[in-house]
Design a protein around this motif. Structure first.
Motif, mmCIF file in Angstrom:
data_model
loop_
_atom_site.group_PDB
_atom_site.id
_atom_site.type_symbol
_atom_site.label_atom_id
_atom_site.label_comp_id
_atom_site.label_asym_id
_atom_site.label_seq_id
_atom_site.Cartn_x
_atom_site.Cartn_y
_atom_site.Cartn_z
ATOM 1 N N LYS A 130 0.811 -1.218 0.000
ATOM 2 C CA LYS A 130 0.000 0.000 0.000
ATOM 3 C C LYS A 130 0.848 1.275 0.000
ATOM 4 O O LYS A 130 0.545 2.232 -0.727
ATOM 5 N N LYS A 131 1.894 1.325 0.773
ATOM 6 C CA LYS A 131 2.699 2.539 0.869
ATOM 7 C C LYS A 131 3.272 2.928 -0.491
ATOM 8 O O LYS A 131 3.211 4.109 -0.894
ATOM 9 N N LEU A 132 3.820 1.969 -1.212
ATOM 10 C CA LEU A 132 4.419 2.257 -2.511
ATOM 11 C C LEU A 132 3.356 2.482 -3.588
ATOM 12 O O LEU A 132 3.531 3.297 -4.492
ATOM 13 N N HIS A 133 2.248 1.753 -3.465
ATOM 14 C CA HIS A 133 1.133 1.967 -4.385
ATOM 15 C C HIS A 133 0.589 3.382 -4.220
ATOM 16 O O HIS A 133 0.303 4.080 -5.213
ATOM 17 N N ASP A 134 0.461 3.840 -2.980
ATOM 18 C CA ASP A 134 -0.043 5.190 -2.722
ATOM 19 C C ASP A 134 0.881 6.248 -3.305
ATOM 20 O O ASP A 134 0.417 7.283 -3.810
ATOM 21 N N LEU A 135 2.183 6.016 -3.255
ATOM 22 C CA LEU A 135 3.127 6.963 -3.849
ATOM 23 C C LEU A 135 2.936 7.052 -5.361
ATOM 24 O O LEU A 135 2.977 8.142 -5.948
ATOM 25 N N THR A 136 2.715 5.903 -5.996
ATOM 26 C CA THR A 136 2.495 5.889 -7.440
ATOM 27 C C THR A 136 1.203 6.616 -7.793
ATOM 28 O O THR A 136 1.144 7.376 -8.773
ATOM 29 N N VAL A 137 0.161 6.394 -6.997
ATOM 30 C CA VAL A 137 -1.108 7.092 -7.219
ATOM 31 C C VAL A 137 -0.922 8.597 -7.032
ATOM 32 O O VAL A 137 -1.436 9.400 -7.819
ATOM 33 N N TYR A 138 -0.173 8.990 -6.011
ATOM 34 C CA TYR A 138 0.059 10.411 -5.754
ATOM 35 C C TYR A 138 0.770 11.062 -6.936
ATOM 36 O O TYR A 138 0.411 12.174 -7.353
ATOM 37 N N MET A 139 1.764 10.371 -7.477
ATOM 38 C CA MET A 139 2.456 10.909 -8.648
ATOM 39 C C MET A 139 1.476 11.098 -9.806
ATOM 40 O O MET A 139 1.474 12.126 -10.495
#
Length: 483
Positions: A327-336
């Motif tokens: 989730k943490k890395l997925h959220d970063l990708t979504v934020y980008m």
């Protein structure tokens, strides 16, 4: 001198009329339609993403963070970008943050399809489809997915050695693309050509498609401005719905209603060429699992069908035993993806662009390409809140005619219905990427061709475009290239 003065005035008026003459009923058969009011130009149109517009004009890439996000948050943007840019590898691997590719996949990275945040290059006629052109597998009755291949064709497979794998995992198949050139002529005698694609399935790895399964090509879109689209109020979109054409303008505005995979509720499908996903987070998660084979918090299961035994076996022996992207890395990708900036408008205040802008409204292009919205004041990312934006889309489904139809049904979308794409930044594709390709399958090589492929509800508007003078058509296209 007085006569010379009158002659000069007349010549100037005649030249100006090539661009500025209003569309009259005799020329364009609009005598039954009410007069069109062209809205006054606003300086805000120069910043189509509001304060979140890119701080500088793109030259070689569309990858720029929103112009108003704090510096500390830009670090999250660039962290997320690394997961967009870098290729994924099969598990196990030395890099645990970027393994988990496959077992079946279309591409190894997001960038392979969305080159520099824009669109990937298509292959030439007679070659297999590039990663940027994927194929949804739809049923012509809209019921279920293909039992052999699921909902999307994945041509590639990982190479994995394991004692449980009695055979290698194999890709699902490849699609050879061929183009036919169609010649046409405007009423003024000018000629044009269109490129019509055909698709041929080869090397199917798991038997034939079911008889009622059809191919639906999808050419990966540019991804800038997606967060601002996500931030538009659903109520503002629904206010445009008119699927019974109650206003009598010939345009039937309908939204695809799809299930939010996180809440289970039905929402407007505003992402995808037929409005498949309700939120940007879900769109990113769907691309991860279907395009790259990366399981994630929203879609935790690999896209292997029951008959793809080696795919299922390979998924079960993955030594990670967890989500491929947490989730943490997925959220970063979504934020980008949410904070990827829209480019600035370019030469929009020039006389030529302004004449094109007038024609855009006079031809009623704004019937589907809604120019502007104000984003929600309560959107979770502060930089995207309450921004006056200019995406030029209603994000709704419209019947585009049989020439663009794929015969499949996706939720409420028929084969002929496609979601209106946003137009902001569209004129930068050639400058940034060195080529042009438009529409849902990339068949249009220029914006002019894209307009000429319009049918169905847009047929009359296309006819009006064709009846413009060559200089008027050029002015309209020039406007589109500047927004």
């Amino acid at each position: 001198m007085y006569v010379v003065h009158l002659l000069v005035v007349a010549l100037l008026a005649s030249a100006t009329a090539l661009y500025s003459a209003p569309l009259n009923a005799q020329e364009f058969a609009l005598e039954q339609k009410p007069s069109v009011t062209v809205p006054a130009f606003s300086e805000q149109e120069l910043l189509p993403g509001g304060k979140a517009t890119a701080s500088r004009t793109a030259k070689r890439t569309f990858i720029h963070p929103a112009g108003n996000i704090p510096t500390i948050e830009q670090l999250d943007f660039w962290d997320g970008f690394s997961f967009f840019r870098d290729p994924w590898v099969a598990s196990p691997a030395i890099t645990s943050d970027r393994d988990g590719l496959g077992p079946l996949f279309n591409a190894r990275s997001c960038k392979a399809c969305h080159n520099d945040g824009g669109r990937g290059r298509l292959n030439r006629s007679g070659e297999y489809a590039s990663p940027a052109l994927l194929f949804r597998l739809l049923k012509n009755d809209g019921v279920g997915a293909d039992k052999h291949y699921g909902g999307q064709l994945q041509p590639n497979a990982i190479r994995l050695s394991h004692h449980k794998l009695t055979k290698p995992v194999i890709g699902e198949g490849k699609v050879r693309v061929e183009y036919q050139i169609i010649k046409g002529e405007y009423p003024d005698g000018s000629t044009y050509s269109l490129r019509k694609p055909s698709y041929h399935l080869e090397q199917l790895g798991y038997g034939k498609l079911e008889p009622n399964t059809v191919l639906s090509p999808r050419y990966a879109p540019a991804i800038y401005g997606m967060g601002l689209i996500d931030a538009i109020s659903e109520q503002d979109l629904l206010a445009q719905q008119d699927f019974d054409d109650l206003n009598g303008d010939g345009i039937k505005t309908q939204y695809n209603m799809v299930k939010n995979a996180q809440t289970g509720q039905l929402q407007i499908g505003r992402f995808g060429f037929k409005g498949l996903h309700a939120t940007l987070e879900q769109q990113v998660a769907g691309a991860f699992v279907n395009d790259i084979g990366i399981t994630n918090p929203i879609f935790p299961e690999e896209a292997c069908t029951d008959v793809q035994l080696m795919c299922r076996t390979a998924a079960s022996v993955d030594p990670k035993g967890t989500l491929d992207i947490p989730k943490k890395l997925h959220d970063l990708t979504v934020y980008m993806n949410k904070t990827l900036a829209v480019p600035k408008a370019r030469d929009l205040t020039s006389e030529r662009a302004q004449q094109g802008r007038t024609l855009f409204y006079q031809l009623r292009c704004d019937s589907c390409h809604t120019p502007t919205y104000k984003t929600r004041p309560d959107y979770p990312i502060a930089a995207l809140q309450a921004q006056q934006i200019y995406p030029y889309s209603d994000f709704a489904l419209h019947d585009m005619g049989k020439e663009l139809a794929d015969e499949g049904i996706e939720n409420l979308a028929s084969g002929a219905q496609w979601r209106t794409p946003p137009l902001w930044g569209i004129g930068l594709q050639k400058r940034v990427q060195g080529f042009e390709a438009y529409l849902h399958d990339g068949r249009a090589r220029t914006l002019e061709e894209a307009i000429l492929w319009h049918g169905g509800e847009a047929h009359e508007i296309k006819k009006h475009f064709m009846n413009l003078s060559a200089k008027q058509r050029s002015a309209l296209i020039y406007f589109l290239q500047q927004i």
